[in-house]
Design an enzyme around this catalytic site. Structure first.
Site, PDB file in Angstrom:
ATOM      1  N   ASP A   1       0.844  -1.201   0.000  1.00  0.00           N
ATOM      2  CA  ASP A   1       0.000   0.000   0.000  1.00  0.00           C
ATOM      3  C   ASP A   1       0.877   1.248   0.000  1.00  0.00           C
ATOM      4  O   ASP A   1       1.980   1.246   0.551  1.00  0.00           O
ATOM      5  CB  ASP A   1      -0.898  -0.034   1.252  1.00  0.00           C
TER       6      ASP A   1
ATOM      7  N   HIS B   1       2.839   3.344  -9.031  1.00  0.00           N
ATOM      8  CA  HIS B   1       2.643   1.913  -9.308  1.00  0.00           C
ATOM      9  C   HIS B   1       3.872   1.333 -10.014  1.00  0.00           C
ATOM     10  O   HIS B   1       4.284   0.208  -9.747  1.00  0.00           O
ATOM     11  CB  HIS B   1       1.394   1.706 -10.164  1.00  0.00           C
TER      12      HIS B   1
ATOM     13  N   LEU C   1      11.409 -20.281  -4.237  1.00  0.00           N
ATOM     14  CA  LEU C   1      10.314 -19.451  -3.709  1.00  0.00           C
ATOM     15  C   LEU C   1       9.044 -19.609  -4.549  1.00  0.00           C
ATOM     16  O   LEU C   1       9.108 -19.623  -5.784  1.00  0.00           O
ATOM     17  CB  LEU C   1      10.748 -17.974  -3.753  1.00  0.00           C
TER      18      LEU C   1
HETATM   19  C1  FPP Z   1      -1.872   0.287  -3.298  1.00  0.00           C
HETATM   20  O1  FPP Z   1      -1.411   1.586  -3.412  1.00  0.00           O
HETATM   21  C2  FPP Z   1      -1.370  -0.503  -4.402  1.00  0.00           C
HETATM   22  C3  FPP Z   1      -2.147  -1.091  -5.354  1.00  0.00           C
HETATM   23  C4  FPP Z   1      -3.606  -1.005  -5.382  1.00  0.00           C
HETATM   24  C5  FPP Z   1      -1.560  -1.827  -6.464  1.00  0.00           C
HETATM   25  C6  FPP Z   1      -0.330  -2.596  -6.132  1.00  0.00           C
HETATM   26  C7  FPP Z   1       0.496  -2.687  -7.314  1.00  0.00           C
HETATM   27  C8  FPP Z   1       1.834  -2.732  -7.348  1.00  0.00           C
HETATM   28  C9  FPP Z   1       2.663  -2.773  -6.151  1.00  0.00           C
HETATM   29  C10 FPP Z   1       2.551  -2.739  -8.627  1.00  0.00           C
HETATM   30  C11 FPP Z   1       2.819  -4.124  -9.097  1.00  0.00           C
HETATM   31  C12 FPP Z   1       1.608  -4.605  -9.707  1.00  0.00           C
HETATM   32  C13 FPP Z   1       1.394  -5.722 -10.387  1.00  0.00           C
HETATM   33  C14 FPP Z   1       0.105  -5.771 -11.047  1.00  0.00           C
HETATM   34  C15 FPP Z   1       2.297  -6.867 -10.548  1.00  0.00           C
HETATM   35  P1  FPP Z   1      -2.468   2.730  -3.561  1.00  0.00           P
HETATM   36  O2  FPP Z   1      -2.574   3.062  -5.000  1.00  0.00           O
HETATM   37  O3  FPP Z   1      -3.741   2.353  -2.905  1.00  0.00           O
HETATM   38  O4  FPP Z   1      -1.756   3.881  -2.778  1.00  0.00           O
HETATM   39  P2  FPP Z   1      -2.439   5.032  -1.951  1.00  0.00           P
HETATM   40  O5  FPP Z   1      -3.253   4.376  -0.869  1.00  0.00           O
HETATM   41  O6  FPP Z   1      -1.281   5.797  -1.424  1.00  0.00           O
HETATM   42  O7  FPP Z   1      -3.282   5.808  -2.920  1.00  0.00           O
END
Ligand code: FPP
Length: 252
Positions: A21, A38, A132
């Site tokens: 997150d 992202h 893994l």
């Molecule tokens: C949460 O951050 C993150 C996500 C919803 C997506 C997670 C994705 C990645 C870590 C990239 C790798 C992805 C894949 C598909 C392999 P947020 O956008 O909710 O952050 P915020 O709460 O600060 O807005």
């Protein structure tokens, strides 16, 4: 085996699950578009796969797209779909060469046919790898997983394939997306949020939860090691007494 690996070290959890997150906030803090967060999140994911393997973790589950994430703007949804596609296309050969087994959990019916084919291909190519296991939770939600499982069991019971009385915890565990994996002993959530957000609700029944303020794109080896150290400091009781060797026998 790499230098940092500690095989047989009971203090290293065999299954670590992460709620990644804070990508959006990471970008916002730098005046960058959320997509950049992202993108950097994907780099943190790659780093964490290597670090987890190096530290002797056997299963690493990463919450990459939840059933609730469909509510985000269409552009962000399609960016995240594209990121998974690019990750599999670009990294599969290296993951395979590193003996990583890839698994995808979550509802596949909502993925586009090409993405579905791609994840099936990644699983097939790496099926016999023994290092893994990287579990990507994509279009994953615990309640959805439990509903899918309940429907399957109900259909089997209605058709007389199983007896209702035979359904127990093991029956349900065996039909979840995580059927052949151990439950996670440790769940990490980054970015300072302290919710479970529909992630592995059944499987994490006895897990330790570690919440770190680190935003996911900044999650590095030190942050992972700190979460593991916190895990080691906790006493795991499973609702009973702790291991005799852990008890402070003879203390006043
Ligand atoms: C949460 O951050 C993150 C996500 C919803 C997506 C997670 C994705 C990645 C870590 C990239 C790798 C992805 C894949 C598909 C392999 P947020 O956008 O909710 O952050 P915020 O709460 O600060 O807005």
């Amino acid at each position: 085996m790499s230098a940092g690996q500690r095989p047989g070290d009971a203090q290293v959890p065999s299954h670590v699950a992460v709620i990644m997150d804070g990508n959006g906030r990471w970008a916002q803090l730098r005046g960058l578009p959320r997509q950049e967060g992202h993108r950097r999140g994907l780099e943190a994911l790659r780093r964490t796969v290597k670090n987890a393997a190096d530290l002797g973790i056997e299963f690493l589950t990463l919450y990459s797209f939840s059933t609730e994430n469909w509510r985000r703007p269409a552009t962000e949804v399609s960016f995240l779909m594209g990121l998974l596609k690019r990750f599999v296309e670009k990294d599969l050969a290296e993951l395979d060469a590193s003996n990583v087994r890839v698994r995808i959990i979550g509802g596949r019916q909502d993925l586009s046919p090409d993405l579905r084919r791609l994840v099936e291909h990644a699983e097939a190519v790496t099926r016999d790898n023994t290092g893994l296991t990287l579990v990507i939770a994509f279009n994953y939600g615990s309640r959805d997983e439990i509903v899918r499982t309940a429907r399957q069991l109900a259909a089997d019971a209605a058709a007389g394939r199983i007896a209702v009385e035979s359904i127990d915890e093991a029956t349900i565990s065996a039909r979840l997306d995580t059927s052949d994996m151990p439950d996670p002993e440790l769940v990490i959530r980054t970015s300072g949020e302290t919710r479970v957000s529909n992630f592995l609700l059944w499987q994490a029944a006895y897990a330790e939860f570690v919440f770190t303020p680190v935003l996911w794109p900044d999650f590095d080896r030190a942050a992972l090691e700190e979460a593991l150290a916190e895990y080691r400091r906790r006493e795991r009781r499973f609702g009973g007494l702790s291991e005799p060797s852990d008890r402070n026998v003879g203390a006043a």
